[in-house]
Design an enzyme around this catalytic site. Sequence first.
Site, PDB file in Angstrom:
ATOM      1  N   PRO A  97      -0.691   8.380  -7.320  1.00 27.93           N
ATOM      2  CA  PRO A  97       0.497   9.215  -7.680  1.00 27.93           C
ATOM      3  C   PRO A  97       1.002   9.161  -8.842  1.00 27.93           C
ATOM      4  O   PRO A  97       1.109   8.787  -9.638  1.00 27.93           O
ATOM      5  CB  PRO A  97       1.459   8.538  -6.459  1.00 27.93           C
ATOM      6  CG  PRO A  97       1.102   8.040  -5.394  1.00 27.93           C
ATOM      7  CD  PRO A  97      -0.325   7.146  -5.872  1.00 27.93           C
ATOM      8  N   GLU A 130      -2.019  -0.539   0.174  1.00 25.76           N
ATOM      9  CA  GLU A 130      -0.858  -0.456  -0.831  1.00 25.76           C
ATOM     10  C   GLU A 130      -1.102  -0.332  -1.642  1.00 25.76           C
ATOM     11  O   GLU A 130      -0.749   0.148  -3.133  1.00 25.76           O
ATOM     12  CB  GLU A 130      -0.304  -1.479  -1.299  1.00 25.76           C
ATOM     13  CG  GLU A 130       0.757  -2.542  -0.135  1.00 25.76           C
ATOM     14  CD  GLU A 130       1.544  -0.802   0.959  1.00 25.76           C
ATOM     15  OE1 GLU A 130       1.384  -0.960   1.740  1.00 25.76           O
ATOM     16  OE2 GLU A 130       2.194  -0.587  -0.328  1.00 25.76           O
ATOM     17  N   ARG A 187     -12.860  26.554  -4.020  1.00 26.99           N
ATOM     18  CA  ARG A 187     -12.986  27.997  -4.837  1.00 26.99           C
ATOM     19  C   ARG A 187     -13.707  28.344  -5.943  1.00 26.99           C
ATOM     20  O   ARG A 187     -13.603  29.554  -5.792  1.00 26.99           O
ATOM     21  CB  ARG A 187     -11.239  28.474  -4.378  1.00 26.99           C
ATOM     22  CG  ARG A 187     -11.030  27.858  -2.667  1.00 26.99           C
ATOM     23  CD  ARG A 187      -9.521  28.307  -3.160  1.00 26.99           C
ATOM     24  NE  ARG A 187      -9.057  29.523  -3.519  1.00 26.99           N
ATOM     25  CZ  ARG A 187      -8.730  30.137  -2.524  1.00 26.99           C
ATOM     26  NH1 ARG A 187      -9.537  30.371  -1.462  1.00 26.99           N
ATOM     27  NH2 ARG A 187      -8.695  31.611  -3.439  1.00 26.99           N
ATOM     28  N   ASP A 198      -6.571  35.522  -9.452  1.00 25.12           N
ATOM     29  CA  ASP A 198      -5.207  34.543  -8.885  1.00 25.12           C
ATOM     30  C   ASP A 198      -4.391  34.913  -9.897  1.00 25.12           C
ATOM     31  O   ASP A 198      -5.109  33.537 -10.857  1.00 25.12           O
ATOM     32  CB  ASP A 198      -6.213  33.359  -8.676  1.00 25.12           C
ATOM     33  CG  ASP A 198      -5.281  33.255  -6.828  1.00 25.12           C
ATOM     34  OD1 ASP A 198      -5.454  33.745  -5.773  1.00 25.12           O
ATOM     35  OD2 ASP A 198      -6.584  32.013  -6.606  1.00 25.12           O
TER      36      ASP A 198
HETATM   37  N1  LIG Z   1      -0.246  11.615  -4.080  1.00 28.70           N
HETATM   38  C1  LIG Z   1      -1.002  11.328  -4.436  1.00 28.70           C
HETATM   39  N2  LIG Z   1      -2.037  12.269  -4.686  1.00 28.70           N
HETATM   40  O1  LIG Z   1      -3.201  12.038  -5.011  1.00 28.70           O
HETATM   41  N3  LIG Z   1      -3.543  10.509  -4.043  1.00 28.70           N
HETATM   42  C2  LIG Z   1      -1.532  10.341  -3.503  1.00 28.70           C
HETATM   43  C3  LIG Z   1      -0.731   9.441  -2.440  1.00 28.70           C
HETATM   44  O2  LIG Z   1       0.013   9.086  -2.150  1.00 28.70           O
HETATM   45  N4  LIG Z   1      -2.875   8.500  -2.575  1.00 28.70           N
HETATM   46  C4  LIG Z   1      -1.663   7.424  -1.338  1.00 28.70           C
HETATM   47  C5  LIG Z   1      -2.463   6.097  -1.673  1.00 28.70           C
HETATM   48  C6  LIG Z   1      -3.546   5.955  -2.559  1.00 28.70           C
HETATM   49  C7  LIG Z   1      -3.967   4.585  -2.611  1.00 28.70           C
HETATM   50  C8  LIG Z   1      -3.788   4.305  -2.034  1.00 28.70           C
HETATM   51 CL1  LIG Z   1      -5.116   2.530  -2.410  1.00 28.70          CL
HETATM   52  C9  LIG Z   1      -2.928   4.130  -1.196  1.00 28.70           C
HETATM   53  C10 LIG Z   1      -3.117   5.389  -0.974  1.00 28.70           C
END
Ligand SMILES: Nc1nonc1C(=O)NCc1ccc(Cl)cc1
Length: 251
Positions: A94, A121, A159, A174
């Site tokens: 994220p 985590e 794609r 698209d």
């Molecule tokens: N939103 C998102 N966009 O790309 N990835 C996510 C996401 O939530 N990953 C979860 C996650 C990512 C790294 C680790 Cl260590 C643990 C969990």
Amino acid sequence: MGDSVVEISVISLFPEMFAAVRDYGVTGRAVQNGLLSITCCNPRDFTTDRHQTVDDRPYGGGPGMVMKTEPLQQAIALAKASVAPGATVIYLSPQGRPLTQAGLAELAAKPSLILLAGRYEGVDERLIDSEVDEEWSIGDYVLSGGELAAMVMIDGLSRLLPGVLGHHLSAEQDSFAEGLLDCPHYTRPEHYRDMAVPDVLLSGNHEAIRRWRLKQSLGRTWLRRRDLLEKVELGDEQNKLLAEFIRELDD
Ligand SMILES: Nc1nonc1C(=O)NCc1ccc(Cl)cc1
């Protein structure tokens, strides 16, 4: 791009999950046709202790566990050795750059990618600093691991690879490629419950159909995602069609 294969190697504790893109649909066919290759490296294979430890408690305390550097570093090294040189190492989280259609186009132009799918985590920041080239996010929400995000990226970029979509036109046409939402779609039967298909789509008038679809894409984007519309430079025809759509709302 040419006919080069896009090689993707994913680093994941759950490699079996990637059957979802490797064995099904458009991405599965791309793999079968040799347009895309997806391999997996599991950090657990690089542990040396009896418990095959890939995580440990966080310095500074707090809930959950953090992925250790060593197993990940060794998995990345193997992945690099198994794809074309110059691979881009991507970490899904994220905290990354928001993924958009334009971002997918950038990624589809790279010859090889290594996707790091984390669990727990998080990943030790020193692994990210020393091994990761780009951090990407598929959206502002928290998943339980990076695997689904990696598969979203794989699906979206495959794609865009030449030869993956039969009628390549559909990728270019698209609407999202033009920064707009898609128009409505219809198929048989002509009447479903008391709802008919818009006459223009039955007319065989391809120019009228093209204009109707463009008008619908513009109108929907205006109604549902004004933020996207702000980013698009509209031409004369598009401005006229959007104005017509808005006028017809009051009818
Ligand atoms: N939103 C998102 N966009 O790309 N990835 C996510 C996401 O939530 N990953 C979860 C996650 C990512 C790294 C680790 Cl260590 C643990 C969990």
